[in-house]
Design an enzyme around this catalytic site. Structure first.
Site, PDB file in Angstrom:
ATOM      1  N   SER A 136       0.803  -1.220   0.000  1.00 40.45           N
ATOM      2  CA  SER A 136       0.000   0.000   0.000  1.00 40.45           C
ATOM      3  C   SER A 136       0.841   1.277   0.000  1.00 40.45           C
ATOM      4  CB  SER A 136      -0.950   0.019   1.208  1.00 40.45           C
ATOM      5  OG  SER A 136      -0.241   0.267   2.398  1.00 40.45           O
ATOM      6  N   LYS A 174       1.224   4.468   6.977  1.00 36.43           N
ATOM      7  CA  LYS A 174       0.482   5.311   6.041  1.00 36.43           C
ATOM      8  C   LYS A 174       0.982   6.749   6.145  1.00 36.43           C
ATOM      9  CE  LYS A 174      -2.564   2.263   4.468  1.00 36.43           C
ATOM     10  NZ  LYS A 174      -1.819   1.097   4.960  1.00 36.43           N
TER      11      LYS A 174
END
Length: 215
Positions: A136, A174
């Site tokens: 991701s 993230k």
């Protein structure tokens, strides 16, 4: 590799294998020194450098300091589909060479690539490393299997890459995005959706470096 570096490496490996430090005589035998005084000289040098501590009057009185142990690698952290993170320590990043020091002695040599802007690594106190799982964050140069070095902190600025624990008690890497009326954890891969930040989201730390291994 210099003699003191070889001695420090031997102490690490001896501790990993035997769960106790070596004696001066065992260091002498391993290094092939002709006199115990040579070992004592190098041990004093390691102590002066802050890499070991010596407990007097103990035959196995050598202790590694945090500076010598390096940065602990604490399991895996997901960067993609949710998985449990924060397992047991699986090894260390050496504070001398920047190389991974596994808990088991045998490991292929590695080269290291940092994909984040250089930052000072002189103060390693409290830093830890997490192994990334998933894709991701690939557009930020963080790939599956990479190690991210994390500085613990409970807040971060807009745009920082962070390790955060979400409401389901799992951790992820993230980018923190702050916009008027919304805060979310953004992936760097179009396949994934941002994760909204709520009162149950906890910032664990800021990613300050990425380490990649080429065996």
């Amino acid at each position: 590799m210099k003699p003191q570096e070889k001695i420090l490496k031997f102490i690490r490996e001896f501790l990993d294998e035997h769960q106790m430090p070596p004696t001066l005589r065992e260091i002498q035998d391993h290094m092939g020194f002709g006199a115990i005084g040579t070992v004592q000289y190098h041990i004093r040098g390691l102590a002066d450098a802050g890499l070991i501590e010596i407990k007097p009057r103990l035959s196995r009185g050598i202790m590694l300091t945090q500076r010598a142990i390096g940065i602990p690698i604490i399991g895996r952290v997901p960067a993609g589909p949710s998985q449990l993170a924060f397992e047991q320590v699986e090894g260390y990043l050496s504070s001398i060479h920047g190389e991974e020091q596994p808990l088991s002695p045998a490991k292929a040599a590695s080269k290291i690539a940092s994909t984040l802007p250089p930052q000072s690594m002189s103060d390693q106190r409290g830093l830890f490393a997490l192994r990334v799982k998933g894709d991701s964050m690939i557009n930020a140069g963080i790939f599956d299997g990479d190690l991210v070095i994390v500085r613990p902190q409970n807040s971060a600025k807009n745009g920082d890459i962070v390790v955060a624990r979400t409401s389901d008690e799992e951790a992820t890497v993230k980018r923190l995005i702050r916009k008027p009326g919304i805060i979310h954890l953004a992936p760097e891969n179009a396949k994934y959706k941002p994760i909204p930040v709520d009162e149950n989201t906890e910032i664990v730390g800021k990613v300050i470096r990425v380490v990649r291994h080429y065996t």
